[in-house]
Design a protein around this motif. Structure first.
Motif, PDB file in Angstrom:
ATOM      1  N   ALA A  60      -0.801  -9.541   2.907  1.00 20.44           N
ATOM      2  CA  ALA A  60      -0.666  -8.624   4.057  1.00 20.44           C
ATOM      3  C   ALA A  60       0.670  -7.902   4.012  1.00 20.44           C
ATOM      4  O   ALA A  60       0.757  -6.715   4.354  1.00 20.44           O
ATOM      5  CB  ALA A  60      -0.813  -9.393   5.373  1.00 20.44           C
ATOM      6  N   VAL A  61       1.711  -8.590   3.577  1.00 20.21           N
ATOM      7  CA  VAL A  61       3.039  -7.972   3.453  1.00 20.21           C
ATOM      8  C   VAL A  61       2.992  -6.851   2.426  1.00 20.21           C
ATOM      9  O   VAL A  61       3.456  -5.738   2.675  1.00 20.21           O
ATOM     10  CB  VAL A  61       4.099  -9.030   3.081  1.00 20.21           C
ATOM     11  N   LEU A  62       2.419  -7.122   1.264  1.00 23.67           N
ATOM     12  CA  LEU A  62       2.334  -6.099   0.217  1.00 23.67           C
ATOM     13  C   LEU A  62       1.459  -4.923   0.648  1.00 23.67           C
ATOM     14  O   LEU A  62       1.770  -3.771   0.336  1.00 23.67           O
ATOM     15  CB  LEU A  62       1.810  -6.717  -1.084  1.00 23.67           C
ATOM     16  N   GLN A  63       0.383  -5.191   1.380  1.00 27.52           N
ATOM     17  CA  GLN A  63      -0.461  -4.102   1.878  1.00 27.52           C
ATOM     18  C   GLN A  63       0.300  -3.227   2.867  1.00 27.52           C
ATOM     19  O   GLN A  63       0.203  -1.996   2.822  1.00 27.52           O
ATOM     20  CB  GLN A  63      -1.726  -4.670   2.523  1.00 27.52           C
ATOM     21  N   SER A  64       1.068  -3.848   3.749  1.00 22.87           N
ATOM     22  CA  SER A  64       1.855  -3.088   4.716  1.00 22.87           C
ATOM     23  C   SER A  64       2.891  -2.217   4.013  1.00 22.87           C
ATOM     24  O   SER A  64       3.075  -1.046   4.364  1.00 22.87           O
ATOM     25  CB  SER A  64       2.546  -4.042   5.695  1.00 22.87           C
ATOM     26  N   ILE A  65       3.543  -2.768   3.020  1.00 23.94           N
ATOM     27  CA  ILE A  65       4.545  -2.009   2.264  1.00 23.94           C
ATOM     28  C   ILE A  65       3.879  -0.855   1.531  1.00 23.94           C
ATOM     29  O   ILE A  65       4.368   0.275   1.558  1.00 23.94           O
ATOM     30  CB  ILE A  65       5.321  -2.930   1.305  1.00 23.94           C
ATOM     31  N   ASN A  66       2.757  -1.124   0.902  1.00 25.11           N
ATOM     32  CA  ASN A  66       2.032  -0.071   0.194  1.00 25.11           C
ATOM     33  C   ASN A  66       1.631   1.054   1.143  1.00 25.11           C
ATOM     34  O   ASN A  66       1.704   2.230   0.784  1.00 25.11           O
ATOM     35  CB  ASN A  66       0.804  -0.647  -0.506  1.00 25.11           C
ATOM     36  N   ASN A  67       1.240   0.712   2.358  1.00 29.32           N
ATOM     37  CA  ASN A  67       0.864   1.716   3.350  1.00 29.32           C
ATOM     38  C   ASN A  67       2.056   2.534   3.836  1.00 29.32           C
ATOM     39  O   ASN A  67       1.868   3.584   4.445  1.00 29.32           O
ATOM     40  CB  ASN A  67       0.182   1.055   4.556  1.00 29.32           C
ATOM     41  N   SER A  68       3.260   2.057   3.583  1.00 26.37           N
ATOM     42  CA  SER A  68       4.475   2.753   4.023  1.00 26.37           C
ATOM     43  C   SER A  68       5.067   3.652   2.951  1.00 26.37           C
ATOM     44  O   SER A  68       5.970   4.442   3.234  1.00 26.37           O
ATOM     45  CB  SER A  68       5.540   1.717   4.446  1.00 26.37           C
ATOM     46  N   LEU A  69       4.565   3.542   1.734  1.00 24.19           N
ATOM     47  CA  LEU A  69       5.095   4.339   0.625  1.00 24.19           C
ATOM     48  C   LEU A  69       4.489   5.742   0.589  1.00 24.19           C
ATOM     49  O   LEU A  69       3.325   5.923   0.914  1.00 24.19           O
ATOM     50  CB  LEU A  69       4.795   3.660  -0.702  1.00 24.19           C
ATOM     51  N   VAL A  70       5.298   6.694   0.172  1.00 27.09           N
ATOM     52  CA  VAL A  70       4.764   8.019  -0.125  1.00 27.09           C
ATOM     53  C   VAL A  70       3.867   7.898  -1.346  1.00 27.09           C
ATOM     54  O   VAL A  70       3.903   6.896  -2.069  1.00 27.09           O
ATOM     55  CB  VAL A  70       5.895   9.053  -0.395  1.00 27.09           C
ATOM     56  N   ASP A  71       3.036   8.907  -1.593  1.00 27.43           N
ATOM     57  CA  ASP A  71       2.241   8.899  -2.814  1.00 27.43           C
ATOM     58  C   ASP A  71       3.184   8.806  -4.004  1.00 27.43           C
ATOM     59  O   ASP A  71       4.220   9.478  -4.059  1.00 27.43           O
ATOM     60  CB  ASP A  71       1.401  10.175  -2.915  1.00 27.43           C
ATOM     61  N   ARG A  72       2.858   7.951  -4.917  1.00 23.99           N
ATOM     62  CA  ARG A  72       3.649   7.712  -6.132  1.00 23.99           C
ATOM     63  C   ARG A  72       5.005   7.071  -5.815  1.00 23.99           C
ATOM     64  O   ARG A  72       5.962   7.242  -6.562  1.00 23.99           O
ATOM     65  CB  ARG A  72       3.798   8.989  -6.934  1.00 23.99           C
ATOM     66  N   GLY A  73       5.079   6.329  -4.717  1.00 19.97           N
ATOM     67  CA  GLY A  73       6.305   5.600  -4.383  1.00 19.97           C
ATOM     68  C   GLY A  73       6.428   4.343  -5.236  1.00 19.97           C
ATOM     69  O   GLY A  73       5.468   3.912  -5.883  1.00 19.97           O
ATOM     70  N   PHE A  74       7.620   3.765  -5.237  1.00 18.10           N
ATOM     71  CA  PHE A  74       7.901   2.591  -6.082  1.00 18.10           C
ATOM     72  C   PHE A  74       8.279   1.405  -5.232  1.00 18.10           C
ATOM     73  O   PHE A  74       9.071   1.492  -4.355  1.00 18.10           O
ATOM     74  CB  PHE A  74       9.071   2.882  -7.025  1.00 18.10           C
TER      75      PHE A  74
END
Length: 126
Positions: free
Chosen positions: A112-126
């Motif tokens: 869930a933590v990784l999903q939340s972080i992924n949802n906060s990244l811009v497209d092509r974020g790192f």
């Protein structure tokens, strides 16, 4: 701890140079920032980076707020709460790159933590 943080900052600097992003204004978020030693060092080394911080502990949150104020270093945004709740904020899909220093291993639901972080990244974020 300082040598580990210094190495992390140098690694990020090298990575940004290889991606030709070193001179671009970037948003960086340290999730579970603790006392904010790593983002503090990152901001001192990389002036083109805007800092976003998240922390669950109110004690740590207040500590790093004062630390950045005392050093006259601006925090773009700070969030007191769980990482899982961060992606629910309005207009938060603005993060270019993130760090999780000693955070993921202490989470009860790392997926869930990784999903939340992924949802906060811009497209092509790192």
């Amino acid at each position: 701890m300082n040598s580990r943080h210094f190495y992390g900052v140098k690694l990020i600097e090298q990575f940004l140079r290889t991606k030709n992003l070193f001179k671009r204004r970037l948003n960086f978020c340290d999730f579970g920032t603790g006392e904010a030693n790593f983002p503090f060092l990152l901001k001192k080394q990389l002036k083109n980076v805007d800092i976003i911080l998240t922390e669950y502990s109110k004690l740590n949150f207040n500590f790093f707020q004062q630390k950045f104020i005392k050093a006259k270093i601006k925090i773009k945004k700070s969030f007191l709460g769980s990482i899982e709740d961060f992606d629910q904020l309005e207009n938060n899909r603005t993060i270019d790159f993130v760090s999780l220093n000693w955070t993921l291993c202490n989470c009860s639901n790392p997926i869930a933590v990784l999903q939340s972080i992924n949802n906060s990244l811009v497209d092509r974020g790192f």
